[in-house]
Write a protein that holds these residues in place. Structure first.
Motif, short mmCIF file in Angstrom:
data_model
loop_
_atom_site.label_atom_id
_atom_site.label_comp_id
_atom_site.label_asym_id
_atom_site.label_seq_id
_atom_site.Cartn_x
_atom_site.Cartn_y
_atom_site.Cartn_z
N ASP A 157 -0.23 -82.67 -22.95
CA ASP A 157 0.74 -83.48 -22.23
C ASP A 157 0.50 -84.92 -22.66
OD1 ASP A 157 2.06 -85.14 -20.36
OD2 ASP A 157 2.05 -83.55 -18.86
N HIS A 158 1.47 -85.52 -23.32
CA HIS A 158 1.26 -86.83 -23.94
C HIS A 158 1.47 -87.99 -22.97
CE1 HIS A 158 0.79 -85.50 -28.16
NE2 HIS A 158 1.53 -84.49 -27.77
N LYS A 159 1.70 -87.70 -21.70
CA LYS A 159 1.94 -88.77 -20.73
C LYS A 159 0.95 -88.75 -19.57
CE LYS A 159 5.59 -90.43 -22.82
NZ LYS A 159 5.57 -91.77 -23.44
N SER A 160 0.74 -87.57 -18.98
CA SER A 160 -0.08 -87.51 -17.77
C SER A 160 -1.55 -87.80 -18.06
CB SER A 160 0.04 -86.13 -17.11
OG SER A 160 -0.56 -85.13 -17.91
N ASP A 161 -2.22 -88.40 -17.08
CA ASP A 161 -3.66 -88.70 -17.14
C ASP A 161 -4.01 -89.67 -18.27
OD1 ASP A 161 -4.28 -86.88 -14.99
OD2 ASP A 161 -4.01 -85.24 -16.42
N LEU A 162 -3.04 -90.43 -18.72
CA LEU A 162 -3.28 -91.46 -19.71
C LEU A 162 -2.78 -92.79 -19.17
CD1 LEU A 162 -2.08 -89.56 -22.93
CD2 LEU A 162 -4.45 -90.13 -22.35
N VAL A 163 -3.48 -93.87 -19.52
CA VAL A 163 -3.11 -95.20 -19.05
C VAL A 163 -2.57 -96.01 -20.23
CG1 VAL A 163 -3.91 -97.32 -17.95
CG2 VAL A 163 -4.90 -95.11 -17.28
N PHE A 164 -1.36 -96.53 -20.09
CA PHE A 164 -0.71 -97.29 -21.16
C PHE A 164 -0.74 -98.78 -20.82
CE2 PHE A 164 0.88 -93.02 -21.27
CZ PHE A 164 1.03 -92.72 -22.62
N LEU A 165 -1.07 -99.58 -21.82
CA LEU A 165 -1.15 -101.02 -21.58
C LEU A 165 0.20 -101.58 -21.13
CD1 LEU A 165 -3.22 -103.33 -21.79
CD2 LEU A 165 -2.36 -103.78 -24.10
N GLY A 166 1.29 -100.98 -21.60
CA GLY A 166 2.61 -101.45 -21.24
C GLY A 166 2.96 -101.31 -19.77
N ASP A 167 2.20 -100.51 -19.04
CA ASP A 167 2.44 -100.33 -17.60
C ASP A 167 1.71 -101.36 -16.75
OD1 ASP A 167 4.09 -98.15 -18.08
OD2 ASP A 167 2.44 -96.71 -17.97
N MET A 168 1.00 -102.26 -17.40
CA MET A 168 0.20 -103.24 -16.66
C MET A 168 0.91 -104.59 -16.57
SD MET A 168 -3.66 -102.39 -17.98
CE MET A 168 -4.44 -100.84 -17.52
N LYS A 169 0.40 -105.45 -15.70
CA LYS A 169 0.95 -106.78 -15.52
C LYS A 169 0.50 -107.69 -16.67
CE LYS A 169 0.85 -106.31 -10.47
NZ LYS A 169 0.27 -106.84 -9.21
N PRO A 170 1.24 -108.76 -16.94
CA PRO A 170 0.89 -109.65 -18.06
C PRO A 170 -0.55 -110.13 -18.06
CG PRO A 170 3.08 -110.17 -17.28
CD PRO A 170 2.53 -109.14 -16.33
N ASP A 171 -1.08 -110.53 -16.90
CA ASP A 171 -2.47 -111.01 -16.85
C ASP A 171 -3.45 -109.89 -17.19
OD1 ASP A 171 -1.66 -113.53 -16.24
OD2 ASP A 171 -2.13 -113.43 -14.10
N GLU A 172 -3.14 -108.68 -16.74
CA GLU A 172 -4.00 -107.53 -17.04
C GLU A 172 -3.94 -107.19 -18.52
OE1 GLU A 172 -3.64 -105.09 -12.81
OE2 GLU A 172 -2.07 -104.83 -14.32
N ILE A 173 -2.77 -107.33 -19.11
CA ILE A 173 -2.61 -107.09 -20.54
C ILE A 173 -3.42 -108.11 -21.34
CG2 ILE A 173 -0.95 -107.15 -22.45
CD1 ILE A 173 1.14 -106.06 -20.45
N ARG A 174 -3.27 -109.38 -20.98
CA ARG A 174 -3.99 -110.45 -21.70
C ARG A 174 -5.51 -110.24 -21.65
NH1 ARG A 174 0.25 -113.53 -19.29
NH2 ARG A 174 1.56 -114.53 -20.89
N TYR A 175 -6.01 -109.88 -20.48
CA TYR A 175 -7.44 -109.70 -20.32
C TYR A 175 -7.96 -108.59 -21.24
CZ TYR A 175 -11.98 -108.54 -18.38
OH TYR A 175 -13.32 -108.28 -18.25
N ARG A 176 -7.26 -107.48 -21.26
CA ARG A 176 -7.72 -106.34 -22.05
C ARG A 176 -7.59 -106.60 -23.55
NH1 ARG A 176 -6.53 -105.07 -17.18
NH2 ARG A 176 -7.57 -103.33 -16.09
N LEU A 177 -6.52 -107.26 -23.94
CA LEU A 177 -6.37 -107.58 -25.36
C LEU A 177 -7.48 -108.53 -25.84
CD1 LEU A 177 -2.50 -108.05 -25.66
CD2 LEU A 177 -3.88 -106.28 -26.78
N LYS A 178 -7.92 -109.40 -24.96
CA LYS A 178 -8.95 -110.37 -25.33
C LYS A 178 -10.35 -109.77 -25.30
CE LYS A 178 -10.87 -114.87 -24.02
NZ LYS A 178 -10.79 -116.01 -23.08
N ASN A 179 -10.61 -108.86 -24.36
CA ASN A 179 -12.00 -108.45 -24.09
C ASN A 179 -12.35 -107.02 -24.48
OD1 ASN A 179 -13.14 -110.87 -22.51
ND2 ASN A 179 -11.20 -110.47 -21.46
N TYR A 180 -11.37 -106.18 -24.73
CA TYR A 180 -11.67 -104.78 -25.02
C TYR A 180 -11.78 -104.53 -26.53
CZ TYR A 180 -10.85 -103.18 -20.19
OH TYR A 180 -10.92 -102.97 -18.83
N TYR A 181 -12.53 -103.51 -26.89
CA TYR A 181 -12.63 -103.04 -28.27
C TYR A 181 -11.31 -102.36 -28.64
CZ TYR A 181 -14.69 -100.61 -32.32
OH TYR A 181 -14.99 -100.14 -33.58
N LYS A 182 -10.74 -102.73 -29.78
CA LYS A 182 -9.40 -102.24 -30.14
C LYS A 182 -9.46 -101.54 -31.50
CE LYS A 182 -8.20 -106.52 -29.61
NZ LYS A 182 -9.35 -106.97 -28.81
#
Length: 324
Positions: free
Chosen positions: A132-157
């Motif tokens: 199932d390509h949707k359930s139990d997965l977290v997509f960055l696009g579902d987050m708020k702008p501040d949450e997106i910025r934080y993860r893009l800056k601090n997470y391993y990509k």
């Protein structure tokens, strides 16, 4: 105009790299994993000179192309459509603090399986369930702008790439040879557009040439994700990836990533399913040599950034190659 300028820039920059002019450009990613070594011992493989050269070429090319004035510096520089695409392809693991840009036909189902195990939704990567390509997965696009910025800056990509023509052939054989939904949604329309004899089709007999004709006429940003260029899916200029792995070195590179994100040692990259039919060099040779050269040449500009940025050779369609 922007894409045309980037294509010209990437070609020139590759030549500069070959001449050593860009030798001082700082890489975007660490060196890749080496040979087929077990996890926890993968570091020894980093002496693999060939792989280091490949990663170095990718890193310098990406740095040079993305350094052009017109190129995006962040996801906020993208158009709304481009931003939606990349953010919906970035999967999030908050527990292990990484972002994975999934690319269809580049082992993304197995990576999604790993994310589900890391998140506790699956017990093992070997559980025999339809993905199932949707359930139990977290997509960055579902987050708020501040949450997106934080993860893009601090997470391993990271993301994984594949030879563009091989990926297209894999998508063609899978979607039009096996998946009824794609046959009806895309196949019927493709046959109607490009087959001159007017014989009705249920979409299960689309030829590779007809598929390439369809891609040639499609607007890149509106393509289905299974054949949209990797550049458009993952935007490597707007997202500063720490590692770009290769489908050709899937196990070694995947183990390297699992090591970097400090996943539990019992988690390993899944083996290919027994029913999976990989695209071989012989298969690619057959399809390329039985397709009009003009059609392949006209299609290449749409995928030129995938070839150049990720250091894949352009397809060989010379008469000599096709006689082999």
């Amino acid at each position: 105009m922007l894409m045309f300028a980037v294509i010209l820039a990437s070609s020139g920059l590759l030549l500069m790299i070959e001449r050593g002019i860009l030798a001082e450009v700082r890489p975007l990613q660490p060196a890749a994993a080496g040979g087929e070594t077990p996890r926890r011992h993968v570091a020894a493989g980093h002496d693999d000179l060939e792989q280091q050269v490949l990663q170095d070429t990718r890193n310098r090319t990406i740095s040079a192309v993305c350094g052009q004035r017109a190129m995006p510096r962040s996801v906020w520089d993208l158009t709304p459509s481009q931003r939606r695409t990349v953010l919906k392809h970035l999967l999030v693991s908050d527990k292990y603090r990484f972002l994975y840009c999934y690319v269809p036909k580049v082992a993304c189902s197995n990576w999604k399986r790993i994310l589900k195990v890391l998140g506790g939704a699956l017990e093992s990567v070997d559980v025999k369930l339809k993905m199932d390509h949707k359930s139990d997965l977290v997509f960055l696009g579902d987050m708020k702008p501040d949450e997106i910025r934080y993860r893009l800056k601090n997470y391993y990509k990271f993301l994984f790439v594949r030879n563009p023509m091989e990926r297209l052939l894999s998508a063609y054989r899978n979607k039009f040879g096996e998946i009824k939904e794609y046959q009806l949604k895309y196949g019927v329309e493709i046959v109607k557009r490009y087959r001159k004899n007017g014989v009705p089709s249920v979409g299960d007999d689309v030829t590779f040439s007809e598929f390439l004709h369809y891609l040639l006429d499609e607007e890149t940003e509106r393509m289905n994700e299974h054949w949209m260029p990797i550049y458009n899916l993952c935007q490597p200029c707007a997202v500063r990836y720490d590692f770009i792995g290769s489908y050709e070195r899937l196990n070694a590179d995947a183990n390297y990533v699992l090591e970097q994100v400090r996943s539990p040692s019992f988690i390993r990259f899944p083996e290919r399913q027994s029913w999976y039919k990989p695209v071989t060099a012989e298969t690619l040779h057959y399809y390329l040599c039985n397709t009009q050269r003009r059609l392949i040449k006209e299609l290449l500009p749409k995928y030129i950034l995938d070839f150049s940025l990720f250091a894949y050779p352009l397809p060989n369609i010379t008469s000599e190659y096709c006689r082999q």
